[in-house]
Design a protein around this motif. Structure first.
Motif, PDB file in Angstrom:
ATOM      1  N   ILE A 197       5.842  -8.865 -11.241  1.00  0.00           N
ATOM      2  CA  ILE A 197       4.539  -8.931 -10.600  1.00  0.00           C
ATOM      3  C   ILE A 197       3.612  -9.845 -11.398  1.00  0.00           C
ATOM      4  O   ILE A 197       3.356  -9.614 -12.575  1.00  0.00           O
ATOM      5  CB  ILE A 197       3.912  -7.527 -10.480  1.00  0.00           C
ATOM      6  N   THR A 222      -1.617  -8.438  -8.290  1.00  0.00           N
ATOM      7  CA  THR A 222      -1.715  -7.620  -7.089  1.00  0.00           C
ATOM      8  C   THR A 222      -3.174  -7.368  -6.800  1.00  0.00           C
ATOM      9  O   THR A 222      -4.003  -7.346  -7.712  1.00  0.00           O
ATOM     10  CB  THR A 222      -0.960  -6.282  -7.257  1.00  0.00           C
ATOM     11  N   TYR A 251       1.244  -8.237  -3.247  1.00  0.00           N
ATOM     12  CA  TYR A 251       1.801  -8.509  -4.571  1.00  0.00           C
ATOM     13  C   TYR A 251       2.273  -9.957  -4.599  1.00  0.00           C
ATOM     14  O   TYR A 251       2.976 -10.401  -3.686  1.00  0.00           O
ATOM     15  CB  TYR A 251       2.993  -7.606  -4.876  1.00  0.00           C
TER      16      TYR A 251
END
Length: 265
Positions: free
Chosen positions: A103, A106, A94
């Protein structure tokens, strides 16, 4: 005594399945001792461009954090190699923003052709600190003291070089087997893999056909194709895309008995 308790509270908004519990067990055998100190963003291990760091995915839900400083416009690649054999324990990468939670991207690579090593490519959009989080794909179930890996981060904004070797300008294409071969190189981060395509002679009602990906360049970057006897060899075309380890891409095409390099955005 262990109890699982589930309640819907009332009759509203309860059209989903709820819990699903699987593979639950109780054992008096503790997990092997394995510990590290980078289990949250504030204790993240510092890593810089061009550096590598050795880590391990400990049992019982281990998560490893790394932090690095980048600048807006940096094209980065994060690569993991390791000796993890169980597919359920492949690492997931990530890329997190400066808060250590948001995030940005990923990626996990479970394709056997890629050597089971995940890669992540991203172009940074601001100056400052970023974080990397690594955990088992099947977190928190898996992990082990032997699940070791090496992580490295690369900054590379240069596109790779690629050109066709087979076929070449002096080679007459014919039906039957041919091993498409390209010369691909990148002086900064190296070549990650090459994708191959071919196009049938019918340019009106057909499209490019994927032949697959080559992730191991030790014997050259190549892919086999058996040109159907129904095709007119003079009208077919070949195309290859080379990816470096930071995610930059260049393409090479071959048609009309000549090749050309295409730089892609």
């Amino acid at each position: 005594q262990i109890r699982f308790y589930f309640t819907t509270l009332d009759e509203a908004f309860n059209s989903f399945e709820g819990w699903i519990i699987d593979d639950f067990s109780i054992t008096n055998t503790p997990a092997p001792y394995c510990s590290d100190s980078d289990n949250n963003p504030k204790d993240a291990t510092e890593i810089e461009y061009g550096e590598s760091n050795n880590g391990k995915i400990c049992p019982t839900g281990d998560i490893d954090y790394y932090q690095f400083s980048g600048k807006s416009g940096d094209q980065i690649g994060v690569n993991i190699t390791g000796n993890i054999e169980d597919t359920s324990q492949y690492p997931t990468i990530y890329l997190l923003d400066g808060d250590g939670e948001s995030i940005l991207k990923t990626n996990q690579n479970l394709e056997s052709s890629s050597g089971n090593n995940p890669n992540l490519f991203y172009k940074l959009n601001r100056d400052g600190m970023y974080f990397l989080k690594v955990k088992s794909w099947n977190h928190p179930t898996n992990g082990g003291i032997d699940d070791k890996y090496t992580i490295n981060i690369i900054q590379d904004s240069e596109k790779p070089d690629i050109k066709f070797i087979v076929p070449n300008s002096n080679q007459q294409i014919s039906t039957g087997p041919i091993t498409l071969t390209v010369d691909a190189s990148d002086t900064i981060s190296g070549i990650s893999h090459v994708k191959f395509f071919w196009h049938p002679a019918d340019w009106k009602d057909s499209d490019w056909i994927s032949l697959g990906e080559d992730w191991d360049g030790l014997d050259g970057w190549k892919m086999n194709l058996d040109v159907p006897v129904s095709e007119d060899p003079s009208q077919i075309a070949f195309y290859a895309r080379a990816y470096d380890r930071a995610g930059n891409v260049s393409g090479a095409a071959y048609w009309n008995n000549q090749g050309t390099t295409i730089f892609l955005p």
